[in-house]
Design a protein around this motif. Structure first.
Motif, PDB file in Angstrom:
ATOM      1  N   LEU A   1       0.844  -1.185   0.000  1.00  0.00           N
ATOM      2  CA  LEU A   1       0.000   0.000   0.000  1.00  0.00           C
ATOM      3  C   LEU A   1       0.885   1.242   0.000  1.00  0.00           C
ATOM      4  CD1 LEU A   1      -2.844   1.351   0.327  1.00  0.00           C
ATOM      5  CD2 LEU A   1      -2.438   1.211   2.810  1.00  0.00           C
ATOM      6  N   ILE A   2       0.541   2.230  -0.843  1.00  0.00           N
ATOM      7  CA  ILE A   2       1.293   3.481  -0.937  1.00  0.00           C
ATOM      8  C   ILE A   2       0.419   4.615  -0.416  1.00  0.00           C
ATOM      9  CG2 ILE A   2       2.423   5.117  -2.490  1.00  0.00           C
ATOM     10  CD1 ILE A   2       2.795   2.743  -4.433  1.00  0.00           C
ATOM     11  N   ILE A   3       0.962   5.420   0.490  1.00  0.00           N
ATOM     12  CA  ILE A   3       0.279   6.602   1.009  1.00  0.00           C
ATOM     13  C   ILE A   3       1.220   7.795   0.823  1.00  0.00           C
ATOM     14  CG2 ILE A   3      -0.798   7.706   3.009  1.00  0.00           C
ATOM     15  CD1 ILE A   3      -1.265   4.883   4.145  1.00  0.00           C
ATOM     16  N   GLU A   4       0.712   8.851   0.200  1.00  0.00           N
ATOM     17  CA  GLU A   4       1.520  10.033  -0.069  1.00  0.00           C
ATOM     18  C   GLU A   4       0.803  11.288   0.426  1.00  0.00           C
ATOM     19  OE1 GLU A   4       3.767   8.493  -4.151  1.00  0.00           O
ATOM     20  OE2 GLU A   4       2.153   9.977  -4.272  1.00  0.00           O
ATOM     21  N   ALA A   5       1.573  12.283   0.824  1.00  0.00           N
ATOM     22  CA  ALA A   5       1.023  13.585   1.192  1.00  0.00           C
ATOM     23  C   ALA A   5       2.062  14.648   0.855  1.00  0.00           C
ATOM     24  CB  ALA A   5       0.668  13.640   2.677  1.00  0.00           C
ATOM     25  N   ALA A   6       1.589  15.847   0.475  1.00  0.00           N
ATOM     26  CA  ALA A   6       2.512  16.912   0.093  1.00  0.00           C
ATOM     27  C   ALA A   6       1.880  18.272   0.340  1.00  0.00           C
ATOM     28  CB  ALA A   6       2.895  16.784  -1.387  1.00  0.00           C
ATOM     29  N   TYR A   7       2.756  19.239   0.610  1.00  0.00           N
ATOM     30  CA  TYR A   7       2.341  20.639   0.731  1.00  0.00           C
ATOM     31  C   TYR A   7       3.383  21.500   0.032  1.00  0.00           C
ATOM     32  CZ  TYR A   7       1.956  25.357   2.551  1.00  0.00           C
ATOM     33  OH  TYR A   7       1.874  26.719   2.637  1.00  0.00           O
ATOM     34  N   SER A   8       2.937  22.496  -0.719  1.00  0.00           N
ATOM     35  CA  SER A   8       3.858  23.439  -1.351  1.00  0.00           C
ATOM     36  C   SER A   8       3.249  24.828  -1.342  1.00  0.00           C
ATOM     37  CB  SER A   8       4.193  23.016  -2.786  1.00  0.00           C
ATOM     38  OG  SER A   8       3.039  23.035  -3.601  1.00  0.00           O
ATOM     39  N   GLN A   9       4.128  25.826  -1.392  1.00  0.00           N
ATOM     40  CA  GLN A   9       3.691  27.223  -1.434  1.00  0.00           C
ATOM     41  C   GLN A   9       4.509  27.974  -2.467  1.00  0.00           C
ATOM     42  OE1 GLN A   9       4.705  30.385   1.629  1.00  0.00           O
ATOM     43  NE2 GLN A   9       2.515  30.140   2.088  1.00  0.00           N
ATOM     44  N   LEU A  10       3.832  28.765  -3.268  1.00  0.00           N
ATOM     45  CA  LEU A  10       4.476  29.607  -4.268  1.00  0.00           C
ATOM     46  C   LEU A  10       4.140  31.060  -3.973  1.00  0.00           C
ATOM     47  CD1 LEU A  10       4.799  29.010  -8.041  1.00  0.00           C
ATOM     48  CD2 LEU A  10       3.809  31.163  -7.264  1.00  0.00           C
ATOM     49  N   ASP A  11       5.170  31.921  -4.007  1.00  0.00           N
ATOM     50  CA  ASP A  11       5.008  33.342  -3.705  1.00  0.00           C
ATOM     51  C   ASP A  11       5.640  34.147  -4.834  1.00  0.00           C
ATOM     52  OD1 ASP A  11       4.909  35.899  -2.740  1.00  0.00           O
ATOM     53  OD2 ASP A  11       6.028  35.499  -0.888  1.00  0.00           O
ATOM     54  N   ASP A  12       4.811  34.909  -5.565  1.00  0.00           N
ATOM     55  CA  ASP A  12       5.339  35.717  -6.670  1.00  0.00           C
ATOM     56  C   ASP A  12       5.490  37.189  -6.299  1.00  0.00           C
ATOM     57  OD1 ASP A  12       2.793  36.730  -6.647  1.00  0.00           O
ATOM     58  OD2 ASP A  12       2.265  36.111  -8.682  1.00  0.00           O
ATOM     59  N   GLY A  13       5.406  37.493  -4.997  1.00  0.00           N
ATOM     60  CA  GLY A  13       5.568  38.862  -4.541  1.00  0.00           C
ATOM     61  C   GLY A  13       4.275  39.617  -4.367  1.00  0.00           C
ATOM     62  N   SER A  14       3.231  39.190  -5.062  1.00  0.00           N
ATOM     63  CA  SER A  14       1.939  39.860  -4.943  1.00  0.00           C
ATOM     64  C   SER A  14       0.869  38.951  -4.356  1.00  0.00           C
ATOM     65  CB  SER A  14       1.473  40.386  -6.304  1.00  0.00           C
ATOM     66  OG  SER A  14       1.341  39.329  -7.234  1.00  0.00           O
ATOM     67  N   ASP A  15       1.008  37.636  -4.520  1.00  0.00           N
ATOM     68  CA  ASP A  15       0.059  36.712  -3.909  1.00  0.00           C
ATOM     69  C   ASP A  15       0.747  35.374  -3.687  1.00  0.00           C
ATOM     70  OD1 ASP A  15      -0.543  34.788  -6.206  1.00  0.00           O
ATOM     71  OD2 ASP A  15      -1.041  36.695  -7.142  1.00  0.00           O
ATOM     72  N   ASP A  16       0.115  34.574  -2.830  1.00  0.00           N
ATOM     73  CA  ASP A  16       0.611  33.237  -2.508  1.00  0.00           C
ATOM     74  C   ASP A  16      -0.337  32.192  -3.081  1.00  0.00           C
ATOM     75  OD1 ASP A  16       2.626  34.423  -1.055  1.00  0.00           O
ATOM     76  OD2 ASP A  16       1.535  34.273   0.854  1.00  0.00           O
ATOM     77  N   ALA A  17       0.230  31.042  -3.425  1.00  0.00           N
ATOM     78  CA  ALA A  17      -0.574  29.897  -3.836  1.00  0.00           C
ATOM     79  C   ALA A  17      -0.159  28.707  -2.986  1.00  0.00           C
ATOM     80  CB  ALA A  17      -0.373  29.603  -5.315  1.00  0.00           C
ATOM     81  N   ASP A  18      -1.109  28.144  -2.243  1.00  0.00           N
ATOM     82  CA  ASP A  18      -0.849  26.990  -1.392  1.00  0.00           C
ATOM     83  C   ASP A  18      -1.470  25.747  -2.016  1.00  0.00           C
ATOM     84  OD1 ASP A  18       0.381  28.279   1.051  1.00  0.00           O
ATOM     85  OD2 ASP A  18      -1.505  29.398   0.911  1.00  0.00           O
ATOM     86  N   THR A  19      -0.706  24.656  -2.050  1.00  0.00           N
ATOM     87  CA  THR A  19      -1.181  23.404  -2.623  1.00  0.00           C
ATOM     88  C   THR A  19      -1.068  22.292  -1.598  1.00  0.00           C
ATOM     89  OG1 THR A  19      -0.477  24.066  -4.838  1.00  0.00           O
ATOM     90  CG2 THR A  19      -0.905  21.731  -4.482  1.00  0.00           C
TER      91      THR A  19
END
Length: 259
Positions: A105-123
């Motif tokens: 069985l495979i279980i995966e989890a991830a978090y990432s954040q991108l910041d372009d100086g004007s807004d953030d994107a959270d995944t």
């Protein structure tokens, strides 16, 4: 566009290789152009710690952790600097974990954040899958992106396999499909890729993907090479060309060490 470039950068930085090892770190440097007008430079690094020693005797060095069904945790960071006066850098960081149980069985989890100086994107992403056999796995992943109110949900199904060929050669391939749900539109993405390993040290890859969401579509083709001059060191190069409504291209050079 910036997320696509960043994803390729991180992927190149984290594709490493070695003789029995437990950790690895890699760096990548790249240059390219966006929309035929804006040049950029990018630098990134990534690392991975495997919970147990990884056996590298089962096939290509670059596939060692996959073939050994390794559980691990990884991190990455990259920054992209547009060659435009006054433009902000685009920074991204991410962490992920992959656990493989005794029952495959495979279980995966991830978090990432991108910041372009004007807004953030959270995944945020979570995946569940299994090894179909000792050299093939399939994983279903749900991810959600919050880009300051512009949300994107995705459901992916990805397959990875390594086939032994004659002599010292092997062939690894990836197939993937995703359903994409944006705020007002939905769509899909498809991807396929293959790496021909001449031996356990040298691999040549070709990959393509396409995405269509509402009135936005893009397609990307990439070619790459991975070489291990010694079991603990990998050198890599990758070129990609992205077309459609989002145009970009670039070359990435990377190196990684295992320990």
């Amino acid at each position: 566009m910036k997320k696509t470039i960043l994803a390729i950068t991180v992927a190149a930085a984290s594709a490493a290789a070695t003789a029995d090892y437990q950790g690895e770190v890699g760096v990548v440097y790249g240059q390219g152009e966006v929309a035929g007008a804006v040049d950029y430079d990018t630098v990134g690094f990534a690392g991975r710690y495997n919970f147990e020693m990884v056996d590298t005797s089962k096939g290509p060095h670059a596939e060692a952790a996959f073939l050994d069904k390794s559980s691990s945790v990884g991190f990455s960071y990259s920054t992209l600097e547009p060659d435009v006066s006054g433009a902000d850098d685009i920074d991204s960081m991410g962490v992920d974990v992959r656990v493989v149980t005794d029952t495959n069985l495979i279980i995966e989890a991830a978090y990432s954040q991108l910041d372009d100086g004007s807004d953030d994107a959270d995944t945020f992403a979570i995946g569940v899958g299994t090894y179909l056999n000792d050299t093939t796995d399939i994983v279903a992943t749900y991810s959600t992106v919050d880009d300051d109110g512009d949300d994107l949900d995705a459901l992916n199904l990805d397959l990875h396999s390594v086939m032994k060929l004659q002599g010292t050669a092997s062939l690894a391939y990836d197939l993937g499909i995703a359903y994409l749900d944006a705020d007002e539109d939905d769509g899909y993405s498809l991807n396929a890729g293959a790496t021909y390993y001449i031996d356990n040290n040298l691999g040549i890859s070709l990959a393509a993907d396409m995405m269509d969401v509402g009135d936005v579509d893009s397609n990307t083709v990439s070619i790459g090479v991975s070489y291990f001059p010694m079991p603990e060191v990998e050198l890599a190069a990758n070129y990609f060309d992205q077309g459609g409504d989002i145009e970009a291209d670039g070359i990435l050079l990377g190196a990684a060490v295992r320990f």
